[in-house]
Design a protein around this motif. Structure first.
Motif, PDB file in Angstrom:
ATOM      1  N   LYS A 151       0.796  -1.138  -0.153  1.00 36.07           N
ATOM      2  CA  LYS A 151       0.079  -0.100  -0.110  1.00 36.07           C
ATOM      3  C   LYS A 151       0.858   1.347   0.200  1.00 36.07           C
ATOM      4  CE  LYS A 151      -3.610  -2.425   2.241  1.00 36.07           C
ATOM      5  NZ  LYS A 151      -4.832  -2.273   1.132  1.00 36.07           N
ATOM      6  N   PRO A 152       1.279   1.662  -1.097  1.00 31.11           N
ATOM      7  CA  PRO A 152       2.368   2.813  -1.106  1.00 31.11           C
ATOM      8  C   PRO A 152       1.821   4.112  -0.490  1.00 31.11           C
ATOM      9  CG  PRO A 152       2.015   1.555  -3.361  1.00 31.11           C
ATOM     10  CD  PRO A 152       1.093   1.290  -2.530  1.00 31.11           C
ATOM     11  N   THR A 153       0.430   4.379  -0.892  1.00 31.23           N
ATOM     12  CA  THR A 153      -0.207   5.695  -0.123  1.00 31.23           C
ATOM     13  C   THR A 153      -0.011   5.718   1.486  1.00 31.23           C
ATOM     14  OG1 THR A 153      -1.464   5.823  -2.120  1.00 31.23           O
ATOM     15  CG2 THR A 153      -1.962   7.246  -0.380  1.00 31.23           C
ATOM     16  N   ALA A 154      -0.170   4.523   2.061  1.00 32.16           N
ATOM     17  CA  ALA A 154      -0.200   4.313   3.469  1.00 32.16           C
ATOM     18  C   ALA A 154       1.278   4.769   3.839  1.00 32.16           C
ATOM     19  CB  ALA A 154      -0.442   2.756   3.744  1.00 32.16           C
ATOM     20  N   GLY A 155       2.227   4.409   3.162  1.00 30.27           N
ATOM     21  CA  GLY A 155       3.737   4.767   3.684  1.00 30.27           C
ATOM     22  C   GLY A 155       3.657   6.532   3.837  1.00 30.27           C
ATOM     23  N   TYR A 156       3.293   7.109   2.835  1.00 22.73           N
ATOM     24  CA  TYR A 156       3.146   8.466   3.182  1.00 22.73           C
ATOM     25  C   TYR A 156       2.484   9.046   4.244  1.00 22.73           C
ATOM     26  CZ  TYR A 156       4.856   8.663  -1.642  1.00 22.73           C
ATOM     27  OH  TYR A 156       5.649   8.510  -2.741  1.00 22.73           O
ATOM     28  N   TRP A 157       1.052   8.477   4.713  1.00 23.59           N
ATOM     29  CA  TRP A 157       0.457   8.805   5.958  1.00 23.59           C
ATOM     30  C   TRP A 157       1.143   8.364   7.101  1.00 23.59           C
ATOM     31  CZ3 TRP A 157      -4.078  11.446   6.349  1.00 23.59           C
ATOM     32  CH2 TRP A 157      -4.618  11.844   5.381  1.00 23.59           C
ATOM     33  N   GLY A 335      -1.259   7.256  19.440  1.00 26.19           N
ATOM     34  CA  GLY A 335      -2.694   7.881  19.442  1.00 26.19           C
ATOM     35  C   GLY A 335      -3.105   8.401  18.126  1.00 26.19           C
ATOM     36  N   LEU A 336      -2.148   9.360  17.449  1.00 25.62           N
ATOM     37  CA  LEU A 336      -2.280  10.054  16.238  1.00 25.62           C
ATOM     38  C   LEU A 336      -3.147   9.172  15.454  1.00 25.62           C
ATOM     39  CD1 LEU A 336       0.592  12.456  15.912  1.00 25.62           C
ATOM     40  CD2 LEU A 336      -1.912  12.940  16.408  1.00 25.62           C
ATOM     41  N   THR A 337      -2.337   7.852  15.066  1.00 28.90           N
ATOM     42  CA  THR A 337      -3.140   6.871  14.418  1.00 28.90           C
ATOM     43  C   THR A 337      -4.550   6.511  14.616  1.00 28.90           C
ATOM     44  OG1 THR A 337      -0.668   6.032  13.937  1.00 28.90           O
ATOM     45  CG2 THR A 337      -2.589   4.680  13.032  1.00 28.90           C
ATOM     46  N   LEU A 338      -4.570   6.226  15.786  1.00 32.06           N
ATOM     47  CA  LEU A 338      -6.036   5.898  16.312  1.00 32.06           C
ATOM     48  C   LEU A 338      -6.802   6.854  16.012  1.00 32.06           C
ATOM     49  CD1 LEU A 338      -5.619   3.783  19.488  1.00 32.06           C
ATOM     50  CD2 LEU A 338      -6.434   2.953  17.333  1.00 32.06           C
ATOM     51  N   LEU A 339      -6.622   8.229  16.396  1.00 30.81           N
ATOM     52  CA  LEU A 339      -7.453   9.348  15.966  1.00 30.81           C
ATOM     53  C   LEU A 339      -7.841   9.473  14.654  1.00 30.81           C
ATOM     54  CD1 LEU A 339      -5.782  12.257  18.253  1.00 30.81           C
ATOM     55  CD2 LEU A 339      -8.202  11.119  18.548  1.00 30.81           C
ATOM     56  N   ILE A 340      -7.075   9.172  13.677  1.00 28.41           N
ATOM     57  CA  ILE A 340      -7.355   9.462  12.203  1.00 28.41           C
ATOM     58  C   ILE A 340      -7.699   8.023  11.548  1.00 28.41           C
ATOM     59  CG2 ILE A 340      -6.029  11.388  12.170  1.00 28.41           C
ATOM     60  CD1 ILE A 340      -3.839   9.801  10.363  1.00 28.41           C
ATOM     61  N   TRP A 341      -7.655   7.202  12.498  1.00 29.87           N
ATOM     62  CA  TRP A 341      -7.924   5.702  11.766  1.00 29.87           C
ATOM     63  C   TRP A 341      -9.009   5.758  10.755  1.00 29.87           C
ATOM     64  CZ3 TRP A 341      -5.697   1.627  10.044  1.00 29.87           C
ATOM     65  CH2 TRP A 341      -6.613   0.440   9.704  1.00 29.87           C
ATOM     66  N   LEU A 346     -10.727   4.425   5.369  1.00 31.42           N
ATOM     67  CA  LEU A 346     -11.779   4.630   4.520  1.00 31.42           C
ATOM     68  C   LEU A 346     -11.285   5.158   3.287  1.00 31.42           C
ATOM     69  CD1 LEU A 346     -14.798   4.724   3.960  1.00 31.42           C
ATOM     70  CD2 LEU A 346     -14.829   7.008   4.635  1.00 31.42           C
ATOM     71  N   TYR A 347     -10.486   5.901   3.134  1.00 34.02           N
ATOM     72  CA  TYR A 347      -9.866   6.771   1.899  1.00 34.02           C
ATOM     73  C   TYR A 347      -8.253   6.205   1.336  1.00 34.02           C
ATOM     74  CZ  TYR A 347     -13.761  10.116   2.965  1.00 34.02           C
ATOM     75  OH  TYR A 347     -14.645  10.512   3.257  1.00 34.02           O
ATOM     76  N   VAL A 348      -7.728   5.563   2.270  1.00 39.78           N
ATOM     77  CA  VAL A 348      -6.315   5.007   1.936  1.00 39.78           C
ATOM     78  C   VAL A 348      -6.086   3.539   2.114  1.00 39.78           C
ATOM     79  CG1 VAL A 348      -3.694   5.426   2.563  1.00 39.78           C
ATOM     80  CG2 VAL A 348      -5.553   7.384   2.618  1.00 39.78           C
ATOM     81  N   LEU A 349      -6.445   3.016   3.136  1.00 34.88           N
ATOM     82  CA  LEU A 349      -5.997   1.700   3.365  1.00 34.88           C
ATOM     83  C   LEU A 349      -7.099   0.622   2.874  1.00 34.88           C
ATOM     84  CD1 LEU A 349      -4.674   1.981   6.906  1.00 34.88           C
ATOM     85  CD2 LEU A 349      -3.409   1.917   4.901  1.00 34.88           C
ATOM     86  N   ASP A 350      -8.436   0.947   3.312  1.00 34.51           N
ATOM     87  CA  ASP A 350      -9.389  -0.086   2.904  1.00 34.51           C
ATOM     88  C   ASP A 350      -9.095  -1.546   3.495  1.00 34.51           C
ATOM     89  OD1 ASP A 350     -11.800  -0.701   1.802  1.00 34.51           O
ATOM     90  OD2 ASP A 350     -11.143  -1.036  -0.281  1.00 34.51           O
ATOM     91  N   VAL A 351      -8.879  -1.349   4.580  1.00 35.49           N
ATOM     92  CA  VAL A 351      -8.565  -2.814   5.468  1.00 35.49           C
ATOM     93  C   VAL A 351     -10.027  -3.338   5.984  1.00 35.49           C
ATOM     94  CG1 VAL A 351      -7.274  -3.976   7.077  1.00 35.49           C
ATOM     95  CG2 VAL A 351      -6.374  -2.170   5.760  1.00 35.49           C
ATOM     96  N   GLU A 352     -10.278  -4.446   5.786  1.00 32.43           N
ATOM     97  CA  GLU A 352     -11.454  -4.964   6.338  1.00 32.43           C
ATOM     98  C   GLU A 352     -11.034  -6.106   7.624  1.00 32.43           C
ATOM     99  OE1 GLU A 352     -14.703  -4.531   6.042  1.00 32.43           O
ATOM    100  OE2 GLU A 352     -14.370  -3.080   4.504  1.00 32.43           O
TER     101      GLU A 352
END
Length: 405
Positions: A151-157, A335-341, A346-352
């Motif tokens: 997931k290349p985009t996830a690396g930027y986040w 904490g920041l990752t949980l806050l914007i999870w 929804l828009y980047v990872l799309d993990v179920e």
């Protein structure tokens, strides 16, 4: 006299402890040679197939850019930010740039170079080392984002969260230390940097780039060859750390704490091994998996901490504050990752989520069975509370410090 005798006592004690640990490590390797070989082979395979091809081009290009003065030019651009926000000399912006672009221990080595040149005091060097300890961006974007998760985009986040949480950790610790420190005990900052107020900002940037390139003096052919050589040497050192840490993690997990999931131990010791273990963990929800990954990047592992502290030991850098900031960095990142999870997923990872924690029959497990596998479940609902308290404390500290000035 007392301090000198204390240091003389501490040196043999440390030597004895390290000797005992090395002896125990040898005993562990001899007692389980097959498992140790498999652990080292796994570390070697991960380094050769993922770490080496992902980092080699970036390390070569980064040294070329530094030789041509780009890092120095960015340092000049960061001069107002370093003075007004972080309370550091403008020249330290180069160390921050190196730390954010080349990763640890690039910031520490750049800081040591500035100390040797007389541009920073040991106190300032210690503070910029706290701030410039960041992971290599290509490790996050390529190794984690593409190599482990595809997931290349996830690396930027993850990189953005990593940078923001590191800056917040530094500001929090320094603000708290100002509140508890007695007045008059801190050394004044050096008024260093580029002293050319009559020149425009872009003119000063160009002068810094030109001077750095002239001082380097290597032709492009020689620079390219030496860059490749240095990059391979750096990656060989990283590979050695990964293999040694893989063996240590195996021995600790096998003999000392056999019930602890491997991703906890791997994350404590080494970044790459910890990221690989977290990415393959099947007992974590996606939110906790990515949050633990961010926390691991902030902590960076004992291996990276040692690499950054060791070059600056002769300047008197303190181990405890550096370690505390790394832990705070990991807490903020978690904490920041949980806050914007939710928007991130929804828009980047799309993990179920492909699993649940609790069994269908609640009577199958007692409250004390498999407690380690339940820690992520506890962290998931407590993480938001933790980060909220940390952010609130940061706001109070900043407001209070402003009013005090």
């Amino acid at each position: 006299m007392f301090s000198r005798s204390k240091n003389l006592f501490r040196a043999p004690t440390m030597t004895l402890m390290l000797g005992i640990l090395s002896f125990l490590l040898v005993i562990g390797i001899v007692s389980s040679p097959e498992q140790t070989f498999q652990a080292s082979l796994q570390g070697l395979s991960m380094w050769w197939h993922i770490v080496f091809p992902s980092l080699l081009p970036f390390l070569v290009l980064s040294e070329i850019l530094v030789a041509y003065g780009w890092a120095h030019g960015i340092g000049v651009l960061l001069e107002p930010l370093m003075r007004k926000v972080f309370g550091l000399p403008g020249v330290s912006g180069w160390a921050l740039t190196m730390g954010m672009t080349t990763g640890f221990p690039g910031g520490a080595h750049s800081t040591l170079q500035l100390v040797d040149q007389g541009d920073l005091t040991p106190r300032e060097a210690e503070r910029i080392t706290w701030l410039s300890h960041f992971c290599n961006p290509m490790t996050i974007i390529i190794f984690i984002g593409i190599g482990l998760f595809d997931k290349p985009t996830a690396g930027y986040w993850l990189l953005g969260i990593h940078w923001v949480s590191g800056i917040l950790a530094f500001l929090t610790y320094t603000s708290l230390s100002k509140l508890v420190r007695k007045k008059g005990t801190d050394q004044p900052l050096l008024d260093s940097g580029i002293q050319s107020p009559r020149l425009s900002l872009m003119r000063r940037v160009w002068i810094a780039i030109h001077k750095a390139h002239v001082r380097d003096g290597r032709s492009f052919g020689k620079l390219l060859g030496e860059s490749v050589s240095h990059a391979v040497q750096t990656l060989m050192v990283i590979g050695g750390y990964i293999i040694i840490m893989a063996v240590i993690i195996h021995l600790v997990n096998y003999y000392i704490v056999p019930g602890v999931p491997i991703y906890y131990l791997a994350g404590i010791f080494e970044l790459h091994l910890g990221a690989k273990a977290i990415s393959s963990a099947s007992d974590l929800t996606p939110a906790i998996q990515w949050s633990l990954l961010s926390a691991l990047l902030g902590w960076s592992g004992l291996c990276a901490v040692i690499q950054s502290i060791s070059p600056l030991m002769k300047t008197g850098i303190r181990r405890l504050p550096f370690t505390m900031i790394r832990l705070l960095h990991g807490a903020y990142a978690f904490g920041l990752t949980l806050l914007i999870w939710r928007p991130l997923n929804l828009y980047v990872l799309d993990v179920e989520p492909a699993f649940t924690y609790l069994p269908n029959d609640a009577n199958q497990l007692s409250p004390f069975d498999n407690i380690w596998s339940r820690i992520p479940l506890i962290l998931e609902w407590q993480g938001l509370v933790l980060i909220s308290l940390l952010l609130f404390s940061l706001g109070v500290v900043l407001v209070t410090s402003r009013r005090s000035h």
